[in-house]
Structure formats: C-alpha cells, structure tokens
Design a protein around this motif. Structure first.
Motif, short mmCIF file in Angstrom:
data_model
loop_
_atom_site.label_atom_id
_atom_site.label_comp_id
_atom_site.label_asym_id
_atom_site.label_seq_id
_atom_site.Cartn_x
_atom_site.Cartn_y
_atom_site.Cartn_z
N THR A 128 -26.73 -18.45 16.36
CA THR A 128 -25.79 -18.18 17.37
C THR A 128 -26.26 -17.53 18.55
O THR A 128 -26.62 -16.37 18.28
N GLU A 129 -26.47 -18.25 19.66
CA GLU A 129 -27.05 -17.79 20.71
C GLU A 129 -26.25 -17.71 21.97
O GLU A 129 -25.38 -18.73 22.25
N PHE A 130 -26.61 -17.06 23.09
CA PHE A 130 -26.01 -16.84 24.37
C PHE A 130 -26.95 -16.55 25.31
O PHE A 130 -27.50 -15.44 25.24
N ASN A 131 -27.30 -17.43 26.06
CA ASN A 131 -28.59 -17.06 27.13
C ASN A 131 -29.93 -16.86 26.49
O ASN A 131 -30.48 -15.82 26.71
N THR A 132 -30.21 -17.18 25.36
CA THR A 132 -31.16 -17.19 24.31
C THR A 132 -31.11 -16.04 23.37
O THR A 132 -32.08 -15.63 22.74
N MET A 133 -29.89 -15.19 23.82
CA MET A 133 -29.70 -13.89 22.93
C MET A 133 -29.06 -14.29 21.51
O MET A 133 -28.20 -14.81 21.55
N LYS A 134 -29.69 -13.65 20.41
CA LYS A 134 -28.77 -13.93 19.01
C LYS A 134 -27.89 -12.85 18.95
O LYS A 134 -28.15 -11.61 18.66
N ILE A 135 -26.84 -13.28 19.46
CA ILE A 135 -25.59 -12.23 19.74
C ILE A 135 -25.08 -11.63 18.58
O ILE A 135 -24.36 -10.66 18.55
N LEU A 136 -25.26 -12.23 17.37
CA LEU A 136 -24.70 -11.55 16.13
C LEU A 136 -26.05 -10.99 15.15
O LEU A 136 -25.86 -10.65 14.12
N LYS A 137 -26.98 -10.72 15.99
CA LYS A 137 -28.38 -10.19 15.35
C LYS A 137 -28.98 -9.00 16.12
O LYS A 137 -29.99 -8.57 15.86
N LEU A 138 -28.29 -8.73 17.20
CA LEU A 138 -28.67 -7.91 18.23
C LEU A 138 -29.15 -6.44 17.50
O LEU A 138 -29.91 -5.63 17.94
N GLY A 139 -28.44 -6.17 16.67
CA GLY A 139 -28.54 -4.64 15.86
C GLY A 139 -29.57 -4.81 14.70
O GLY A 139 -29.53 -3.81 13.96
N GLU A 140 -30.19 -5.78 14.43
CA GLU A 140 -30.80 -5.86 13.06
C GLU A 140 -31.86 -5.03 13.26
O GLU A 140 -32.29 -4.53 11.78
N ALA A 141 -32.52 -4.73 14.07
CA ALA A 141 -33.75 -3.91 14.04
C ALA A 141 -33.51 -2.41 13.81
O ALA A 141 -34.07 -1.75 13.32
N TYR A 142 -32.01 -2.08 13.94
CA TYR A 142 -31.57 -0.83 13.64
C TYR A 142 -30.96 -0.52 12.26
O TYR A 142 -30.36 0.63 12.08
N ILE A 143 -30.82 -1.55 11.32
CA ILE A 143 -30.31 -1.39 10.21
C ILE A 143 -31.04 -0.65 9.23
O ILE A 143 -32.30 -0.77 8.96
N ASP A 144 -30.21 0.22 8.76
CA ASP A 144 -31.02 1.05 7.54
C ASP A 144 -30.04 1.03 6.32
O ASP A 144 -28.85 1.00 6.57
N TYR A 145 -30.45 1.48 5.18
CA TYR A 145 -29.83 1.41 4.03
C TYR A 145 -29.93 2.74 3.33
O TYR A 145 -30.73 3.20 3.06
N LYS A 146 -28.54 3.15 3.23
CA LYS A 146 -28.33 4.64 2.72
C LYS A 146 -28.16 4.48 1.44
O LYS A 146 -26.96 3.67 0.53
N GLU A 147 -28.91 4.96 0.29
CA GLU A 147 -28.64 5.10 -1.25
C GLU A 147 -28.27 6.25 -1.76
O GLU A 147 -28.76 7.40 -1.41
N THR A 148 -27.28 6.04 -2.67
CA THR A 148 -26.66 7.20 -3.26
C THR A 148 -26.30 6.78 -4.95
O THR A 148 -25.86 5.90 -5.11
N VAL A 149 -27.14 8.01 -5.59
CA VAL A 149 -26.93 7.83 -7.07
C VAL A 149 -25.42 8.31 -7.38
O VAL A 149 -24.89 9.25 -7.15
N VAL A 150 -24.70 6.97 -7.97
CA VAL A 150 -23.28 7.37 -8.29
C VAL A 150 -23.04 7.31 -9.55
O VAL A 150 -22.00 7.50 -10.15
N GLY A 151 -23.93 7.08 -10.54
CA GLY A 151 -23.95 7.16 -11.95
C GLY A 151 -25.08 7.20 -12.69
O GLY A 151 -26.40 6.66 -12.26
N ILE A 152 -25.28 8.11 -13.88
CA ILE A 152 -26.46 8.23 -14.60
C ILE A 152 -26.30 7.91 -16.16
O ILE A 152 -25.16 8.17 -16.62
N LEU A 153 -27.07 7.01 -16.65
CA LEU A 153 -26.80 6.63 -18.09
C LEU A 153 -26.67 7.95 -19.05
O LEU A 153 -27.51 8.92 -18.60
N PRO A 154 -26.08 7.86 -20.03
CA PRO A 154 -25.97 9.04 -20.98
C PRO A 154 -27.35 9.43 -21.46
O PRO A 154 -28.08 8.55 -21.61
N SER A 155 -27.62 10.56 -21.84
CA SER A 155 -29.01 10.77 -22.32
C SER A 155 -29.13 10.34 -23.51
O SER A 155 -30.55 10.27 -23.92
N ASN A 156 -28.10 9.81 -24.49
CA ASN A 156 -28.62 9.32 -25.71
C ASN A 156 -29.15 7.86 -25.53
O ASN A 156 -29.38 7.23 -26.52
#
Length: 438
Positions: A128-156
């Motif tokens: 999807t482009e407008f005047n050659t700009m990929k208008i739904l991918k403009l922020g792709e270079a700025y995407i980062d992924y935040k990872e959080t541990v939300v569960g740990i297997l029982p010790s046994n």
C-alpha cells in the motif's frame, strides 16, 4: 500688459499637466483594475495588501496539502478495509475449524487457506503506497519487542540437555538424522493436582538458526488472552482433565505445531519425557545468539514502536501550522493472525480469540484514521473560509472602483481640454502686444 512672462499661459500649462497626470493615473487603474499599481499610490495600503497576498497564497497551497493528506488517509483506510475483510474470513474459518465434525484432511484445507490469507494481509500492508511511500510500514524501522517473563515452570519439572546437541538416546536409527537439544521431564507430575500447578506457566524454545521464541503456555480450558506477537508466538496447551506427566507430554505433542524447524515428541520408552529437537540434520545450537535453547520461562512479548510513524501536514499559511497524522505500522504478526491453527477444537478457539483481538485493533485504527480525516476536512473548510475572507480584505485595499475611476477619468479629460483652450486664449494676448507696435 507684459511680454516676458505669460502667467495665464503658465497657469493653464500647469493645470494641463496636472490633469493629464490624473488622467494617466486613472487610465492605468482602469486598464489594470487595481487601485494600487505602485508603492506611491498608497504605501501603507500596498504593505498591508502584500501581507494579505502572502496569507492568501499560503492558504491556497495549504488547501492542496490538506487534500493530499485526505487522499493519503483514504488510501490507508481502503487498504485496512480490505485487511478487515480478510480477517473476517479468517474468523469464519476458525469458527468452521472449531467444529469437530471435520476430519484432519478438512482441517488441513482450512489451515492452508489461513496461511495464504495471512500472506495476503502482509502483501496488502507492504504494497500500500501513496506517492511511493509505504504508508502502513512507515514505523517499521522503529519497532522493538519488549519481553517479560510471566510464568516459570515448577521446580519439580526439570529441563535438561539445554544448549547441548545430542542424538536421541531412545530413537531408532530410522530417525537418526534428527537431533535433540533439550528434554523436559514431567514424570514428577503424578496427580491431577500436580498437573494443575502448571497452569499459567510454561517454557520457550528457539530453533538452531533463529531467535524466534516459541512459547508453550499451559491453560485450563478457559478463555485466556493471547500473548502471540509476531516472532515470539504463544501456543496454548489445554491440560484440563490430565492427571499425570505423560498426559501433559501427549497434549504438547498434539497441540503444538510451530510450522518451523523446532519439533516436539515423547520419548518412546518414557512417555513423561518430552524431547525438543531441530528436525534438520547436523544443526548446531548457537549459544551466543540464544539459538537452539530451551528455558523454563513463559515470555510475553509486546510490540513497541519507539518512534511512531507520523506525517506532518502543513495545514496553514505560516510556519509550524501543522497537523500530525499518526499512521499504524501493521503486519499479520503484529495483528497476531500469522500463526492461526485449527488442528483441534481448543486450538481453533484460541485462534478465534486472536482473530477477535485483531479485528478490534483494526477497527480502532480505522476509527483513528476516520477521525483524522474528518479533522482534515474541517481544516480544509477553515482554510477555504480564511482565504475567502482575506481575499475580500485584500480586494478592498487593492482593487479599483471602476465607476469612480471612470468618473475621475472623464473629469480629467474635460479639464485637460479646458486647459488647452485656456492656454490658447492666453497665447492670443501676445497678438494684442504686436498690434500696439504696428
């Protein structure tokens, strides 16, 4: 009676020149249609008129800018509308796949369509482009992924062999090309109560050649919010009614298909032992880059755009009169519909939940675009109104009153003719002097 100075003729000549200048000025105004043709006509009026012209021309160009912004938003909304239709079709397929009247071959056909629809979403969002700009991918270079541990297997529940490549100890030579890099021992889970300690915990694994984290989450047949974000998908394993570790391993093997190189299987000689392997021959874990590992941690991953994609619309005649357009950066992974499955009723219902969340996200983004488009349309209406009013003000200052100029022109023309007659009459006085000398 004098002959050195003909004052009557001089007076007539002065008036003649004056009315001719007036006649020329009014002629110029009649010809141009402007009251002010040079700074001398009205210095203050010219200054004010030029400033108004600056605003008028700026507003006119701002209207073009706003129209371009509206066109861009319409393009984006059209693309998201198509994506919404595709996700609606995905929802239909998930509802269909959740029905246990379908056999495995039927569900495989549904799965193939889901896969192709996911690719189609990425194609639309990418192209999807407008005047050659990929208008739904403009922020792709700025995407980062935040990872959080939300569960740990029982010790046994023990994870062993992590980061270590070794042939399956209990497999026949027929599958000798497959190698395990980890195992998880669930044999300590002997009762239903033991199994229930796994609820909302899990583990994650990566294959030997990428760092995508495939998360396995244990749930109790209840509706749970999806944590699936792109490269770190979450696969829910329903352990409701399971009473031992062998049942847990069996549920994992049946429920999880990463559609990638990482696979799961039970030890043929110990059904409570889960092996995790890369099915390709000779792959070696890359410890430094967390590839080919298993950790007893359930990871929640959120896509975070550090610098949201936005475009600035110059909506006014002056500096910094801007309207910011925040556009979404989307993909099938960010929407959470890239790894939908319908292998069984539970997986299909989990996929259905993710599709509903994707539809909610799409509806929200389209609502934002619609609201922004309405804002731009009001801004366009204001710019038109402001341009019209300032044009009216500039017209009062600069435009010529043609009737008044015509009246002045005719008056000056008559006075010019009268002046000529007076000069002629004054010149006749010299002849009187000559008559005295005869």
């Amino acid at each position: 009676m004098v002959i050195q100075h003909n004052m009557q003729a001089q007076n007539g000549n002065r008036i003649f020149k004056k009315v001719n200048r007036e006649k020329g000025r009014e002629s110029e105004r009649l010809g141009s249609g402007y009251r002010i043709n040079r700074a001398a006509d009205d210095a203050a009026g010219l200054s004010m008129s030029e400033k108004l012209r600056t605003q008028i021309r700026g507003l006119h160009k701002a209207e073009d800018n706003i129209q371009n912004g509206i066109s861009l938003l319409q393009t984006a909304d059209g693309a998201l509308g198509e994506v919404t239709d595709i996700v609606q079709r995905m929802r239909e397929l998930c509802v269909q796949g959740a029905n246990d009247t379908y056999v495995e071959a039927d569900r495989e056909a549904i799965q193939k369509e889901l896969y192709e629809l996911s690719n189609c979403i990425d194609d639309i969002l990418e192209y999807t482009e407008f005047n050659t700009m990929k208008i739904l991918k403009l922020g792709e270079a700025y995407i980062d992924y935040k990872e959080t541990v939300v569960g740990i297997l029982p010790s046994n529940v023990t994870v062993s062999g992590n980061l270590q490549l070794a042939p399956f100890p209990a497999l026949s030579t027929a599958v000798g090309v497959q190698y395990s890099f980890a195992s998880i021992d669930f044999s300590s889970l002997q009762t239903a109560a033991d199994v229930q300690t796994l609820i909302d915990t899990g583990f994650h694994t990566t294959c030997c050649t990428c760092d995508n984290k495939y998360n396995i989450r244990f749930v109790n047949n209840q509706s749970t919010p999806s944590m699936n974000v792109g490269r770190n998908p979450v696969f829910d394993v329903n352990i409701s009614g399971i009473t031992n570790g062998a049942g847990v391993v069996n549920a994992i093997v049946k429920s999880v298909n990463t559609n990638h190189y990482t696979r799961f299987m039970a030890d043929p000689q110990n059904s409570s032992m889960l092996y995790i392997y890369d099915y390709r021959w000779g792959q070696t874990p890359d410890i430094a880059h967390n590839r080919g590992i298993v950790k007893p941690e359930l990871i929640r991953t959120e896509a975070v755009i550090d610098d949201p994609a936005n475009l600035q619309i110059q909506a006014g005649a002056n500096a910094m009169q801007l309207i910011q357009m925040d556009l979404p950066t989307l993909s099938s992974a960010i929407l959470g519909v890239d790894l939908l499955g319908v292998e069984n009723n539970f997986i299909a219902n989990n996929s259905l939940e993710r599709v509903d969340m994707a539809l909610e996200d799409l509806n929200g983004e389209r609502s934002k675009i619609g609201a922004l488009q309405n804002r731009l349309e009001y801004a366009y209406s204001y710019a038109e109104n402001a341009e019209e009013n300032q044009q009216a003000a500039e017209s009062l200052l600069r435009d010529n009153n043609m009737a008044e100029s015509m009246m002045k022109f005719v008056s000056a023309d008559i006075l010019s003719q009268v002046s000529q007659s007076m000069i002629s009459q004054a010149n006749q006085n010299s002849e009187t002097v000559l008559s005295l000398l005869r």
